[in-house]
Design a protein around this motif. Structure first.
Motif, PDB file in Angstrom:
ATOM      1  N   GLU A  27       0.806  -1.207   0.027  1.00  0.00           N
ATOM      2  CA  GLU A  27       0.016  -0.100  -0.380  1.00  0.00           C
ATOM      3  C   GLU A  27       0.653   0.824  -0.217  1.00  0.00           C
ATOM      4  O   GLU A  27       0.814   2.303  -0.616  1.00  0.00           O
ATOM      5  N   VAL A  28       2.086   1.254   1.432  1.00  0.00           N
ATOM      6  CA  VAL A  28       2.995   2.500   0.655  1.00  0.00           C
ATOM      7  C   VAL A  28       3.441   2.511  -0.643  1.00  0.00           C
ATOM      8  O   VAL A  28       4.016   3.693  -1.399  1.00  0.00           O
ATOM      9  N   ALA A  29       4.303   1.831  -0.599  1.00  0.00           N
ATOM     10  CA  ALA A  29       4.925   1.528  -1.719  1.00  0.00           C
ATOM     11  C   ALA A  29       3.600   2.196  -3.156  1.00  0.00           C
ATOM     12  O   ALA A  29       3.676   3.244  -4.014  1.00  0.00           O
ATOM     13  N   SER A  30       2.185   1.244  -3.538  1.00  0.00           N
ATOM     14  CA  SER A  30       1.867   1.524  -4.983  1.00  0.00           C
ATOM     15  C   SER A  30       1.081   3.410  -4.336  1.00  0.00           C
ATOM     16  O   SER A  30       0.306   3.801  -5.880  1.00  0.00           O
ATOM     17  N   GLU A  31       0.629   3.373  -3.268  1.00  0.00           N
ATOM     18  CA  GLU A  31      -0.313   4.893  -3.930  1.00  0.00           C
ATOM     19  C   GLU A  31       0.109   5.670  -3.663  1.00  0.00           C
ATOM     20  O   GLU A  31      -0.297   6.844  -4.332  1.00  0.00           O
ATOM     21  N   SER A  32       1.517   5.586  -2.777  1.00  0.00           N
ATOM     22  CA  SER A  32       1.954   6.850  -3.126  1.00  0.00           C
ATOM     23  C   SER A  32       3.505   7.473  -3.629  1.00  0.00           C
ATOM     24  O   SER A  32       4.237   8.192  -4.036  1.00  0.00           O
ATOM     25  N   GLY A  33       4.089   6.185  -4.118  1.00  0.00           N
ATOM     26  CA  GLY A  33       4.799   6.507  -5.390  1.00  0.00           C
ATOM     27  C   GLY A  33       6.012   6.195  -5.060  1.00  0.00           C
ATOM     28  O   GLY A  33       7.415   7.118  -4.924  1.00  0.00           O
ATOM     29  N   GLY A  91       4.709   6.639 -13.543  1.00  0.00           N
ATOM     30  CA  GLY A  91       3.840   7.113 -13.755  1.00  0.00           C
ATOM     31  C   GLY A  91       2.958   7.688 -12.390  1.00  0.00           C
ATOM     32  O   GLY A  91       1.731   8.215 -12.314  1.00  0.00           O
ATOM     33  N   VAL A  92       2.975   6.747 -11.366  1.00  0.00           N
ATOM     34  CA  VAL A  92       2.435   7.215  -9.874  1.00  0.00           C
ATOM     35  C   VAL A  92       3.020   8.395  -9.352  1.00  0.00           C
ATOM     36  O   VAL A  92       4.087   9.397  -9.916  1.00  0.00           O
ATOM     37  N   PRO A  93       2.300   9.356  -9.755  1.00  0.00           N
ATOM     38  CA  PRO A  93       2.103  11.034  -9.178  1.00  0.00           C
ATOM     39  C   PRO A  93       2.648  11.014  -7.649  1.00  0.00           C
ATOM     40  O   PRO A  93       2.092  10.201  -7.251  1.00  0.00           O
ATOM     41  N   VAL A  94       3.356  11.828  -7.767  1.00  0.00           N
ATOM     42  CA  VAL A  94       4.219  12.245  -6.378  1.00  0.00           C
ATOM     43  C   VAL A  94       3.948  13.414  -5.881  1.00  0.00           C
ATOM     44  O   VAL A  94       4.513  14.272  -6.758  1.00  0.00           O
ATOM     45  N   GLU A  95       3.561  13.601  -4.675  1.00  0.00           N
ATOM     46  CA  GLU A  95       2.838  14.785  -4.374  1.00  0.00           C
ATOM     47  C   GLU A  95       4.948  15.639  -4.109  1.00  0.00           C
ATOM     48  O   GLU A  95       5.665  14.731  -3.887  1.00  0.00           O
ATOM     49  N   PRO A  96       5.223  16.911  -4.584  1.00  0.00           N
ATOM     50  CA  PRO A  96       6.494  17.727  -4.705  1.00  0.00           C
ATOM     51  C   PRO A  96       7.053  17.694  -2.856  1.00  0.00           C
ATOM     52  O   PRO A  96       6.222  18.283  -1.798  1.00  0.00           O
ATOM     53  N   SER A  97       7.858  17.546  -2.778  1.00  0.00           N
ATOM     54  CA  SER A  97       7.934  17.918  -1.427  1.00  0.00           C
ATOM     55  C   SER A  97       9.669  18.722  -1.409  1.00  0.00           C
ATOM     56  O   SER A  97       9.855  18.940  -1.491  1.00  0.00           O
ATOM     57  N   ASP A  98       9.645  19.284  -0.104  1.00  0.00           N
ATOM     58  CA  ASP A  98       9.983  20.367   0.477  1.00  0.00           C
ATOM     59  C   ASP A  98      11.500  20.092   0.343  1.00  0.00           C
ATOM     60  O   ASP A  98      12.238  20.985   0.121  1.00  0.00           O
ATOM     61  N   ASN A  99      12.061  18.587   0.612  1.00  0.00           N
ATOM     62  CA  ASN A  99      13.089  18.326   0.383  1.00  0.00           C
ATOM     63  C   ASN A  99      13.732  17.681  -0.236  1.00  0.00           C
ATOM     64  O   ASN A  99      13.807  16.488  -0.097  1.00  0.00           O
ATOM     65  N   THR A 100      14.007  18.041  -2.107  1.00  0.00           N
ATOM     66  CA  THR A 100      14.066  17.273  -2.270  1.00  0.00           C
ATOM     67  C   THR A 100      15.837  17.078  -2.972  1.00  0.00           C
ATOM     68  O   THR A 100      16.002  17.488  -3.630  1.00  0.00           O
ATOM     69  N   TYR A 101      15.890  17.853  -1.031  1.00  0.00           N
ATOM     70  CA  TYR A 101      17.962  17.025  -1.769  1.00  0.00           C
ATOM     71  C   TYR A 101      18.747  16.373  -2.227  1.00  0.00           C
ATOM     72  O   TYR A 101      17.960  15.194  -2.053  1.00  0.00           O
ATOM     73  N   GLU A 102      20.054  16.780  -2.930  1.00  0.00           N
ATOM     74  CA  GLU A 102      20.454  15.233  -2.542  1.00  0.00           C
ATOM     75  C   GLU A 102      21.663  14.962  -1.833  1.00  0.00           C
ATOM     76  O   GLU A 102      21.933  16.098  -1.144  1.00  0.00           O
ATOM     77  N   LEU A 103      21.820  13.864  -1.654  1.00  0.00           N
ATOM     78  CA  LEU A 103      22.030  13.299  -0.307  1.00  0.00           C
ATOM     79  C   LEU A 103      23.668  12.642  -1.796  1.00  0.00           C
ATOM     80  O   LEU A 103      23.194  11.938  -2.135  1.00  0.00           O
ATOM     81  N   VAL A 104      24.917  13.279  -0.977  1.00  0.00           N
ATOM     82  CA  VAL A 104      25.855  12.191  -1.567  1.00  0.00           C
ATOM     83  C   VAL A 104      26.820  11.108  -0.571  1.00  0.00           C
ATOM     84  O   VAL A 104      27.144  11.980   0.257  1.00  0.00           O
ATOM     85  N   ILE A 105      26.872  10.187  -0.798  1.00  0.00           N
ATOM     86  CA  ILE A 105      27.629   9.499   0.390  1.00  0.00           C
ATOM     87  C   ILE A 105      28.700   9.104  -0.386  1.00  0.00           C
ATOM     88  O   ILE A 105      28.892   8.234  -1.618  1.00  0.00           O
ATOM     89  N   GLU A 106      29.711   9.717   0.030  1.00  0.00           N
ATOM     90  CA  GLU A 106      31.431   8.824  -0.185  1.00  0.00           C
ATOM     91  C   GLU A 106      32.093   8.533   0.805  1.00  0.00           C
ATOM     92  O   GLU A 106      31.989   9.628   2.172  1.00  0.00           O
ATOM     93  N   PRO A 107      33.510   7.962   0.425  1.00  0.00           N
ATOM     94  CA  PRO A 107      34.473   7.770   1.394  1.00  0.00           C
ATOM     95  C   PRO A 107      34.954   9.229   2.148  1.00  0.00           C
ATOM     96  O   PRO A 107      35.721   9.855   1.174  1.00  0.00           O
ATOM     97  N   GLY A 108      35.047   9.578   3.690  1.00  0.00           N
ATOM     98  CA  GLY A 108      35.316  10.760   4.187  1.00  0.00           C
ATOM     99  C   GLY A 108      34.976  11.762   3.858  1.00  0.00           C
ATOM    100  O   GLY A 108      35.632  13.393   3.526  1.00  0.00           O
ATOM    101  N   ARG A 109      33.676  11.919   2.992  1.00  0.00           N
ATOM    102  CA  ARG A 109      33.165  13.238   2.350  1.00  0.00           C
ATOM    103  C   ARG A 109      32.811  13.660   3.990  1.00  0.00           C
ATOM    104  O   ARG A 109      32.077  13.625   4.534  1.00  0.00           O
ATOM    105  N   ALA A 110      33.072  15.186   4.382  1.00  0.00           N
ATOM    106  CA  ALA A 110      32.610  16.035   5.094  1.00  0.00           C
ATOM    107  C   ALA A 110      31.487  16.268   5.433  1.00  0.00           C
ATOM    108  O   ALA A 110      31.177  16.803   3.958  1.00  0.00           O
ATOM    109  N   GLU A 111      30.586  16.651   6.162  1.00  0.00           N
ATOM    110  CA  GLU A 111      29.294  16.376   6.199  1.00  0.00           C
ATOM    111  C   GLU A 111      29.627  18.253   6.374  1.00  0.00           C
ATOM    112  O   GLU A 111      29.584  18.787   6.595  1.00  0.00           O
ATOM    113  N   ARG A 112      28.196  18.246   5.335  1.00  0.00           N
ATOM    114  CA  ARG A 112      28.114  20.143   4.634  1.00  0.00           C
ATOM    115  C   ARG A 112      27.111  20.900   5.646  1.00  0.00           C
ATOM    116  O   ARG A 112      27.115  21.521   5.950  1.00  0.00           O
ATOM    117  N   HIS A 113      26.341  19.835   6.086  1.00  0.00           N
ATOM    118  CA  HIS A 113      24.923  20.467   6.559  1.00  0.00           C
ATOM    119  C   HIS A 113      25.018  19.652   7.937  1.00  0.00           C
ATOM    120  O   HIS A 113      24.037  19.385   8.669  1.00  0.00           O
TER     121      HIS A 113
END
Lengths: 430, 301
Positions: free
Chosen positions: A215-221, B20-42
């Protein structure tokens, strides 16, 4: 914005592992022991000064838990990660959930990640159910306001309303797991990582969990990464699979193909899933599989669809033999019989050799639950030849005959076959 | 009969809904990069974002601390009180050491006792906090620094509870603190910094080298006698006093006495500054060390 939410490039992780050298046993002379211990002490002290990890034992070796792992996962996909114990599944999840750092390579994540690496992590036994909901929610990354708004749903799903103010140390293990999963299931991150949650709890609750995840996966993408040894769960939940072997990606394809590959690799190693079936006097049943329309093995059955059972066997050409397949429910009561001779008058081939047959059985409305298949050959009306109990098993995840009732389950106690009417039931005044 | 409401019943799922599943736009569409020894910017922003977890962890430790005990939080009062009685008898009566000015000896001991027991509890709890929360650390991500801070916070609550005894004692001796009491929060902050800095530093090491588990109780026990808890630091010879103040708790305890006992005790300024500098240094060192080792905690614990 790109649709790829997880991109891993050449991800590697190494650990130091240490052994006791074989020499340790050989020289049991006090002087040697002292000398060796002194060396170990000196090495530990040196490691400490250099800020390195202390390892027990006197031979150190580098072990690669993951090696050059690359893959991409798109938004809304449910991906199963499969592999044997020690293939690197958990390490991969740990890197993705930022618990540990990779040794080399990089991962790009787009969106919030929540991991469910083990239900009940962070429960405190002394605290009450209510308090633990807040505690565990916060640990999993929910804010207090979020928890408050979902509190009732969590309690209802877990069915622990009466024990909310009891310390969880007095909970039964079932209640404990239900509450823990319920909290986790109400998380709403963009990427959810789930590891072996379903290894616990009773069958019914497992089914409920699977339904919730779907449900979690299919409904909210949302994107779900799912690790399990339960191939039925993987098969029914995921759309794509990643097969890991010794820290490397062997295959990254649609679930059916990956599971097939995995089963085959297990088979190669262990014989028939670790079992020796032996042989009868005239025949030998080699392999039994439940297959779908594409002849790919599955571990689930969708009620209302034809049940296809594929049997591979060898015969010495004895005449008048029949093949029988019994269907048994979760309690091992036999509830169905298929027979080549008794129902269809067909006997086994009368030329020595190895044969395969796919029985295309008519649809049955089976109740949700697990089933096993016994397969046997017999000399018609005379004696059994080769009997294999529990030759294979399958799960019915959800049973909803004619799509109008509730989920009809074996454990409801109303039997395991839904008897539906050919024509809609009608009442007539008499 | 377990009949599920119709809206909960799911039909057999369509096999693929990958796109094709609609996704609500989320406020945190930030990108997180995990790399060895990468200093945490935030790093610090992350720490702030997880403040609720910090509150919850601290609250958990506080509420669990005295569960299933008969007298509950009274333990936070009894321990320092008994230590004070013993010290007053041994140092004040038997050894006949001088108090500070006209303040009663018991009061002087207790004003030293307060910050010291906070420091000792905080240090001991913080250094074990990582190991005690090993199951969390190996399962869930959050800025690890939260754990020792929460441990220090819990000790701080005990410290506040102990003030009850101080007020009681002051009433008993009819002793009124002077205007200097306004500096008390500053000194409490210094005590907090000192215990957190050293705590974080030792915590980081404790995960890797468990030797520290045995060192800490010993150090804390020793420190009780090395720091001016049972006696006034004015009995230390003048030429040694600056050196003595390298122990950051010396400045803190002196400061507490200055604040609470008023003009009777004079602050020794160079010592206070030195203690402050040492506390600050340990804060920097502790956080640095902690952040350096934080990324491998899950592998080592």
């Amino acid at each position: 914005m790109s649709d790829i939410v997880i991109a891993a490039e050449n991800l590697s992780k190494s650990y130091l592992v240490a052994h006791q050298s074989a020499k340790r046993e050989q020289y049991a002379v006090l002087r040697d022991v002292i000398a060796r211990e002194a060396r170990v002490l000196a090495r530990n002290a040196l490691d400490f000064v250099r800020g390195r990890q202390i390892v027990q034992g006197d031979q150190v070796e580098e072990f690669w838990a993951l090696r050059d792992v690359s893959f991409e996962i798109k938004r809304g996909e449910i991906v199963g990660i499969i592999g044997r114990n020690g293939a690197g599944k958990s390490t991969l999840l740990k890197i993705l959930s930022r618990i540990t750092d990779p040794t080399a390579g990089r991962v790009t994540l787009r969106g919030r990640v929540a991991s469910l690496l083990e239900v009940g992590t962070g429960f405190h036994p002394e605290l009450t159910g209510r308090e633990n909901i807040y505690l565990n929610g916060a640990i999993l990354g929910m804010s207090k306001a979020e928890i408050r708004s979902r509190f009732d749903d969590i309690v209802r799903f877990a069915e622990v309303d009466r024990f909310l103010d009891t310390p969880v140390k007095r909970y039964s293990s079932g209640m404990y797991v239900r509450l823990a999963f319920s909290i986790a299931a109400h998380l709403e991150p963009e990427i959810l990582i789930v590891d072996e949650v379903l290894a616990v709890g009773d069958g019914d609750f497992q089914k409920k969990c699977l339904g919730k995840m779907e449900e979690v996966a299919s409904e909210s993408g949302r994107t779900v990464l799912f690790v399990s040894h339960n191939m039925a769960a993987i098969n029914s939940l995921t759309t794509r699979g990643i097969l890991l072997e010794q820290g490397r990606v062997v295959s990254c394809d649609c679930t059916e193909r990956v599971v097939e590959l995995y089963m085959r690799s297990m088979g190669q190693r262990d014989g028939h899933l670790g079992r020796k079936w032996g042989a009868g006097t005239h025949t030998r049943i080699c392999e039994v599989r439940v297959v779908d329309f594409n002849e790919l093995p599955v571990t689930y059955y969708i009620p209302g669809a034809p049940l296809r059972v594929q049997v591979t066997f060898e015969t010495d050409g004895t005449r008048g033999m029949s093949l029988e397949v019994f269907l048994a429910d979760a309690r091992r009561n036999r509830i169905g019989l298929a027979s080549t001779f008794q129902f269809h008058g067909t006997t086994l081939p009368e030329v020595k050799g190895r044969y395969q047959i796919t029985l295309n059985l008519s649809p049955v409305w089976l109740a949700a639950g697990s089933y096993s298949l016994d397969v046997a050959t017999s000399v018609v009306n005379l004696e059994w030849d080769h009997c294999v109990e529990c030759a294979t098993s399958m799960d019915v995840k959800f049973s909803n005959p004619l799509r109008r009732s509730w989920n009809f389950q074996q454990s409801d106690g109303f039997g395991s076959i839904a008897l539906t009417c050919e024509t809609p039931p009608e009442f007539m005044a008499v | 009969m377990s009949v599920v409401p119709a809206e909960l019943v799911k039909s057999i799922p369509a096999p693929n809904n990958a796109s094709g599943v609609p996704v609500e736009p989320s406020d945190n569409t930030y990108e997180l990069v995990i790399e060895p020894g990468r200093a945490e910017r935030h790093y610090w922003r992350d720490l702030w974002r997880y403040r609720e977890l910090f509150q919850v962890l601290a609250w958990r430790d506080i509420s669990v601390r005295y569960k299933q005990t008969v007298i509950g939080a009274a333990w936070a009062l009894i321990r320092p009180f008994l230590t004070m009685v013993v010290f007053t008898v041994i140092f004040g009566k038997l050894a006949g050491l001088p108090s500070e000015g006209t303040a009663p000896y018991a009061l002087m001991v207790f004003t030293g006792m307060l910050p010291w027991s906070f420091f000792a509890t905080a240090l001991a709890d913080a250094s074990n906090s990582m190991i005690n929360n090993a199951n969390l650390i190996s399962k869930v991500y959050f800025p690890r620094l939260i754990v020792p801070i929460a441990a220090v916070m819990v000790a701080f609550v005990d410290f506040l509870i102990s003030f009850v005894i101080l007020i009681g004692l002051m009433a008993w001796y009819h002793f009124m603190p002077g205007w200097q009491i306004v500096f008390l929060p500053v000194l409490a902050a210094i005590a907090f910094i000192a215990s957190f800095g050293i705590g974080a530093w030792i915590t980081a090491f404790n995960v890797k080298y468990r030797d520290f588990r045995y060192i800490i109780p010993f150090l804390v026990q020793l420190g009780l006698y090395v720091s001016p808890v049972g006696f006034s630091s004015s009995i230390i010879p003048g030429e040694w006093r600056l050196l003595y103040s390298i122990n950051p708790m010396v400045g803190v305890i002196d400061g507490f006495r200055f604040c609470l006992l008023g003009g009777e005790s004079q602050p020794y300024w160079p010592g206070l500054w030195l203690s402050l500098a040492v506390a600050g240094f340990f804060l920097w060192l502790g956080i640095r060390q902690f952040r350096k080792m934080e990324r491998v905690f899950a592998d080592l614990i």
